[in-house]
Design an enzyme around this catalytic site. Structure first.
Site, short mmCIF file in Angstrom:
data_model
loop_
_atom_site.label_atom_id
_atom_site.label_comp_id
_atom_site.label_asym_id
_atom_site.label_seq_id
_atom_site.Cartn_x
_atom_site.Cartn_y
_atom_site.Cartn_z
N CYS A 295 0.20 11.49 -5.44
CA CYS A 295 0.41 12.01 -4.09
C CYS A 295 0.03 13.50 -4.09
CB CYS A 295 1.86 11.82 -3.66
SG CYS A 295 3.06 12.46 -4.81
N LYS B 295 0.85 -1.19 0.00
CA LYS B 295 0.00 0.00 0.00
C LYS B 295 0.88 1.23 0.00
CE LYS B 295 -3.18 3.14 0.91
NZ LYS B 295 -4.12 3.61 -0.14
C1 LIG Z 1 -5.33 9.71 -3.56
C2 LIG Z 1 -4.28 9.73 -2.48
C3 LIG Z 1 -4.95 9.59 -1.11
C4 LIG Z 1 -3.55 11.06 -2.52
C5 LIG Z 1 -3.26 8.61 -2.74
C6 LIG Z 1 -3.66 7.22 -2.32
C7 LIG Z 1 -4.72 6.60 -3.19
C8 LIG Z 1 -5.96 6.27 -2.69
C9 LIG Z 1 -6.36 6.51 -1.27
O1 LIG Z 1 -5.63 6.06 -0.33
O2 LIG Z 1 -7.43 7.15 -1.12
N1 LIG Z 1 -6.91 5.72 -3.48
C10 LIG Z 1 -6.68 5.48 -4.83
O3 LIG Z 1 -7.55 4.98 -5.58
N2 LIG Z 1 -5.45 5.79 -5.33
C11 LIG Z 1 -4.47 6.35 -4.58
O4 LIG Z 1 -3.36 6.60 -5.11
#
Ligand SMILES: CC(C)(C)CCc1c(C(=O)O)[nH]c(=O)[nH]c1=O
Length: 309
Positions: free
Chosen positions: A128, A44
């Site tokens: 990010c 993750k």
């Molecule tokens: C969207 C962010 C929270 C900045 C990064 C983590 C992430 C998330 C998340 O942790 O919400 N969900 C996704 O579908 N793609 C991602 O890259």
């Protein structure tokens, strides 16, 4: 048919792996991925410190895919670095996804990863967050170039980037031009979820996830054409890099399509969330059935050989 492949000179039993964020946040999930049939695995996306992430419900499946606004819940960089130290690399390669909240956090993590004696492969998540009020790094090309420049300098090994989807040819061109300026970027993973979709329940007249007024990243069947386009766009534009496909994989057929479009490896997100790691034997069987029907003996017989009209 033979599903074996190789990636960055490492042998893989097959080209399948999880998508970062799915079934890879805690040790029990990572151990299940290490033991399952997938040829590789990724952690993750992590931040420097542990994060609880957003309030639930923050993920919902739909008949055509999923919506999520998890908010980067993760155990923190040290936890995943520790897992990387204990992983059995003879069994399968391990990728580690980084999504620092700031460039400095990313540099801190990368510097420590550089010192760690581990063959883990870094996947930098360019969705990010950027400076508040600005678009995510993957959609701010100046910030993207700066982030990659600084991180490439701080890291002495090949690494990869996870890209958000692009929808404009000029954006494919601009993003690829930045990536091609960095030979250290050995691979590009396309795509992350399609940002800020909105799923509404017609009965309750309500959104289905709590964070961000119901806005969240879209995955699943719905994103397949966009995922294939991004895989093929970067496959065409970055001949010296490998492409990892991600988006819309629920059966062997979509794995086949991603490979045809140019993917070297294929990640599974939404459907893995719904089905668990036993999806991998099913996908491998279905892929082999397609290859047998078409007379293909190995992945390279059709990989990247998409025909145009
Ligand atoms: C969207 C962010 C929270 C900045 C990064 C983590 C992430 C998330 C998340 O942790 O919400 N969900 C996704 O579908 N793609 C991602 O890259």
């Amino acid at each position: 048919p033979d599903l074996r492949t190789e990636f960055l000179d490492l042998p893989l039993a097959n080209p399948l792996m999880n998508a970062s964020g799915v079934w890879c946040s805690v040790a029990s999930q990572l151990e299940a991925l290490a033991e399952c049939a997938a040829g590789a695995m990724v952690t993750k996306s992590c931040t420097l410190a542990q994060r609880d992430g957003n309030p639930e419900p923050r993920y919902r499946a739909t008949p055509w895919g999923s919506i999520n606004s998890m908010g980067l819940p993760n155990e923190g960089f040290p936890y995943y670095l520790n897992y990387a130290r204990c992983h059995d690399y003879e069994r399968k390669p391990l990728f580690m996804s980084l999504a620092g909240l700031t460039l400095d956090d990313n540099l801190t993590m990368v510097a420590e990863l550089r010192e760690a004696v581990t063959p883990v492969i870094m996947e930098l998540n360019l969705s990010c967050p950027n400076v508040p009020g600005k678009a995510q790094v993957g959609y701010d090309f100046e910030a993207m170039d700066t982030f990659i420049h600084e991180i490439a300098d701080a890291y002495d090994r090949p690494f990869g980037v996870k890209l958000p989807p692009y929808f404009d040819i000029a954006h494919f061109d601009e993003a690829a031009a930045i990536l091609n300026a960095y030979p250290q970027i050995a691979f590009v993973t396309c795509i992350n979820s399609i940002g800020n979709g909105l799923v509404i329940d017609p009965v309750s007249e309500t959104v289905v996830i709590r964070p961000k007024d119901g806005f969240g990243g879209i995955g699943g069947d719905f994103v397949l054409p966009t995922a294939l386009a991004n895989v093929n766009a970067f496959f065409r534009r970055c001949p010296d890099k490998k492409i990892i496909g991600c988006g819309g994989v629920r059966s062997g057929e979509q794995v086949f399509l991603h490979l045809l479009a140019g993917a070297a490896l294929v990640q599974v997100g939404t459907q893995l969330f719904e089905e668990g790691p036993l999806i991998f034997p099913r996908l491998l069987e279905e892929l082999q059935a397609i290859m047998t029907a078409k007379g293909y003996d190995r992945i390279t017989d059709f990989q990247g050989k998409l025909k145009t009209l």
